[in-house]
Write a protein that holds these residues in place. Structure first.
Motif, PDB file in Angstrom:
ATOM      1  N   LEU A 198     -87.813 -28.993  -2.753  1.00 61.32           N
ATOM      2  CA  LEU A 198     -87.858 -27.836  -1.856  1.00 61.32           C
ATOM      3  C   LEU A 198     -89.207 -27.121  -1.863  1.00 61.32           C
ATOM      4  O   LEU A 198     -89.346 -26.063  -1.269  1.00 61.32           O
ATOM      5  CB  LEU A 198     -86.730 -26.865  -2.198  1.00 61.32           C
ATOM      6  CG  LEU A 198     -85.321 -27.399  -1.919  1.00 61.32           C
ATOM      7  CD1 LEU A 198     -84.266 -26.363  -2.279  1.00 61.32           C
ATOM      8  CD2 LEU A 198     -85.160 -27.828  -0.464  1.00 61.32           C
ATOM      9  N   LYS A 199     -90.192 -27.723  -2.519  1.00 60.63           N
ATOM     10  CA  LYS A 199     -91.547 -27.184  -2.419  1.00 60.63           C
ATOM     11  C   LYS A 199     -92.111 -27.506  -1.035  1.00 60.63           C
ATOM     12  O   LYS A 199     -91.843 -28.574  -0.479  1.00 60.63           O
ATOM     13  CB  LYS A 199     -92.454 -27.808  -3.486  1.00 60.63           C
ATOM     14  CG  LYS A 199     -92.367 -27.177  -4.852  1.00 60.63           C
ATOM     15  CD  LYS A 199     -93.417 -27.795  -5.760  1.00 60.63           C
ATOM     16  CE  LYS A 199     -93.441 -27.130  -7.122  1.00 60.63           C
ATOM     17  NZ  LYS A 199     -94.480 -27.750  -8.003  1.00 60.63           N
ATOM     18  N   PRO A 200     -92.903 -26.617  -0.458  1.00 62.72           N
ATOM     19  CA  PRO A 200     -93.508 -26.916   0.846  1.00 62.72           C
ATOM     20  C   PRO A 200     -94.359 -28.182   0.789  1.00 62.72           C
ATOM     21  O   PRO A 200     -95.028 -28.454  -0.206  1.00 62.72           O
ATOM     22  CB  PRO A 200     -94.392 -25.683   1.115  1.00 62.72           C
ATOM     23  CG  PRO A 200     -93.802 -24.597   0.268  1.00 62.72           C
ATOM     24  CD  PRO A 200     -93.271 -25.274  -0.956  1.00 62.72           C
ATOM     25  N   GLY A 201     -94.277 -28.986   1.854  1.00 63.56           N
ATOM     26  CA  GLY A 201     -95.090 -30.189   1.919  1.00 63.56           C
ATOM     27  C   GLY A 201     -94.347 -31.369   2.515  1.00 63.56           C
ATOM     28  O   GLY A 201     -93.212 -31.246   3.003  1.00 63.56           O
ATOM     29  N   LYS A 202     -94.996 -32.525   2.458  1.00 65.48           N
ATOM     30  CA  LYS A 202     -94.457 -33.732   3.085  1.00 65.48           C
ATOM     31  C   LYS A 202     -93.153 -34.186   2.431  1.00 65.48           C
ATOM     32  O   LYS A 202     -92.255 -34.684   3.106  1.00 65.48           O
ATOM     33  CB  LYS A 202     -95.495 -34.855   3.017  1.00 65.48           C
ATOM     34  CG  LYS A 202     -95.121 -36.079   3.815  1.00 65.48           C
ATOM     35  CD  LYS A 202     -96.235 -37.122   3.819  1.00 65.48           C
ATOM     36  CE  LYS A 202     -95.847 -38.347   4.652  1.00 65.48           C
ATOM     37  NZ  LYS A 202     -96.928 -39.363   4.658  1.00 65.48           N
ATOM     38  N   LEU A 203     -93.059 -34.000   1.107  1.00 64.29           N
ATOM     39  CA  LEU A 203     -91.845 -34.406   0.404  1.00 64.29           C
ATOM     40  C   LEU A 203     -90.645 -33.624   0.912  1.00 64.29           C
ATOM     41  O   LEU A 203     -89.573 -34.191   1.133  1.00 64.29           O
ATOM     42  CB  LEU A 203     -92.010 -34.221  -1.101  1.00 64.29           C
ATOM     43  CG  LEU A 203     -90.769 -34.542  -1.949  1.00 64.29           C
ATOM     44  CD1 LEU A 203     -90.335 -35.994  -1.768  1.00 64.29           C
ATOM     45  CD2 LEU A 203     -91.041 -34.243  -3.425  1.00 64.29           C
ATOM     46  N   ARG A 204     -90.791 -32.327   1.094  1.00 69.61           N
ATOM     47  CA  ARG A 204     -89.674 -31.522   1.597  1.00 69.61           C
ATOM     48  C   ARG A 204     -89.288 -31.955   3.006  1.00 69.61           C
ATOM     49  O   ARG A 204     -88.099 -32.043   3.330  1.00 69.61           O
ATOM     50  CB  ARG A 204     -90.035 -30.036   1.584  1.00 69.61           C
ATOM     51  CG  ARG A 204     -88.858 -29.133   1.957  1.00 69.61           C
ATOM     52  CD  ARG A 204     -89.160 -27.675   1.745  1.00 69.61           C
ATOM     53  NE  ARG A 204     -90.092 -27.147   2.731  1.00 69.61           N
ATOM     54  CZ  ARG A 204     -90.530 -25.888   2.727  1.00 69.61           C
ATOM     55  NH1 ARG A 204     -90.146 -25.052   1.775  1.00 69.61           N
ATOM     56  NH2 ARG A 204     -91.365 -25.475   3.665  1.00 69.61           N
ATOM     57  N   THR A 205     -90.270 -32.258   3.825  1.00 70.89           N
ATOM     58  CA  THR A 205     -89.976 -32.743   5.179  1.00 70.89           C
ATOM     59  C   THR A 205     -89.196 -34.047   5.133  1.00 70.89           C
ATOM     60  O   THR A 205     -88.225 -34.231   5.879  1.00 70.89           O
ATOM     61  CB  THR A 205     -91.289 -32.948   5.963  1.00 70.89           C
ATOM     62  OG1 THR A 205     -92.008 -31.711   5.998  1.00 70.89           O
ATOM     63  CG2 THR A 205     -91.005 -33.400   7.384  1.00 70.89           C
ATOM     64  N   LEU A 206     -89.605 -34.945   4.233  1.00 73.46           N
ATOM     65  CA  LEU A 206     -88.885 -36.211   4.072  1.00 73.46           C
ATOM     66  C   LEU A 206     -87.461 -35.971   3.590  1.00 73.46           C
ATOM     67  O   LEU A 206     -86.513 -36.590   4.084  1.00 73.46           O
ATOM     68  CB  LEU A 206     -89.634 -37.116   3.097  1.00 73.46           C
ATOM     69  CG  LEU A 206     -88.929 -38.422   2.692  1.00 73.46           C
ATOM     70  CD1 LEU A 206     -88.647 -39.290   3.902  1.00 73.46           C
ATOM     71  CD2 LEU A 206     -89.762 -39.182   1.661  1.00 73.46           C
TER      72      LEU A 206
END
Length: 325
Positions: A198-206
């Motif tokens: 849930l940190k902002p960034g590409k991982l959260r988007t994925l």
């Protein structure tokens, strides 16, 4: 319903066994780890720093008994060995996350879906509830075997587990799958705790996209879903499709995932995981309903490869998913 065999002395198994013991039931833990067995015999079953003198027996010496409820608190990949020792007269009640079609083909008295997290120390019968939540108990077929399930729910609630009887277990199991099949492969590939998603960034988007894909597969397959947590899965999907809403709410949910880990995180290093029972199951559903499943297919491929190499999660494996996304 006075006697219980709890198979699996992991986090959930210890929480369930001690709750039944506190409710005055006769409880026997079944475990295949010799170090856990020795520890339990010496120190008892310990949950949240409280010890209980619960008896324990090696799985190899165990045999199901008539009129004793066998609660399966093991990974789906352990089910085959249990089913070899049981028959259609055995009283089986699994509390598991994945989908095992072989197990559910048996005449189960029902199943449980846990939304609380109980984490167990390696090689010891010591567990701690790291996130509170409910235990939904329900039948495999709607409204069947309700008296037995009511007794079990009452005993578990008396022992301290927030247990709820539902008319059908499947909607809640599908919802848990929607979440687990997004959280588990990503945190296992990356080798980090659940809150990192849930940190902002590409991982959260994925992560959000994988949740949406899981929801879409279940909807396309006409699978019922129930409410676990504050929102129904349909509401979760709506929030995630409105990007700014989902992103603004993420910081409020992130603290509840702090210092929690999925069980697959450790399983990959042992060479066997429940990925087939999570993302593999969703991929098979998607093929039947002709729904796209690229992220589930990719997660299945990466975690399977990790397990074959007994690898720990790291940037290499996570990037194998992120770069394709």
């Amino acid at each position: 319903m006075e006697q219980f065999h709890v198979i699996g002395a992991g986090g959930i198994g210890l929480a369930v066994a001690t709750s039944l013991y506190k409710a005055g039931k006769q409880v026997l833990l079944i475990e295949n780890n010799p170090e856990k067995i020795a520890f339990c015999k010496a120190h008892g079953a310990i949950v949240d720093k409280q010890s209980f003198p619960i008896k324990i027996e090696a799985f190899e010496n165990w045999a199901p008994c008539p009129n004793v409820v066998n609660i399966l608190c093991v990974k789906c990949y352990n089910n085959d060995e249990i089913l070899k020792k049981t028959n259609d007269q055995s009283l089986l009640f699994p509390i598991q996350n994945g989908f095992d079609e072989l197990l559910t083909s048996r005449p189960l008295i029902g199943e449980g879906i846990a939304s609380f997290i109980s984490e167990c120390r390696p090689q010891k019968t010591i567990a701690a509830i790291t996130r509170s939540g409910k235990l939904h108990l329900g039948p495999i077929q709607p409204w069947t075997k309700m008296p037995l399930l009511f007794e079990l729910k009452s005993a578990l609630r008396q022992g301290g587990i927030d247990s709820h009887l539902v008319a059908w277990s499947l909607p809640y199991k599908n919802t848990k799958l929607m979440y687990n099949a997004a959280i588990s492969p990503l945190t296992s590939a990356g080798g980090f705790e659940n809150s990192e998603l849930l940190k902002p960034g590409k991982l959260r988007t994925l992560f959000f996209q994988l949740l949406l894909e899981n929801h879409a597969i279940l909807k396309a397959s006409n699978q019922p879903m129930g409410t676990i947590g504050p929102f129904h899965p349909d509401k979760v999907a709506w929030l995630l499709t409105h990007k700014w809403v989902g992103e603004s709410m993420a910081p409020f949910f992130r603290p509840s995932l702090k210092k929690t880990y999925c069980s697959m995180f450790h399983d990959v290093m042992g060479g066997v995981t429940e990925i087939e029972n999570y993302n593999g199951y969703l991929s098979r559903l998607a093929k039947t309903s002709k729904s796209p499943s690229p992220l589930n297919d990719l997660a299945l491929k990466v975690i399977t490869q990790m397990a074959s190499e007994r690898s720990t999660g790291n940037a290499y494996w996570l990037n194998a998913i992120l770069d394709a996304f």
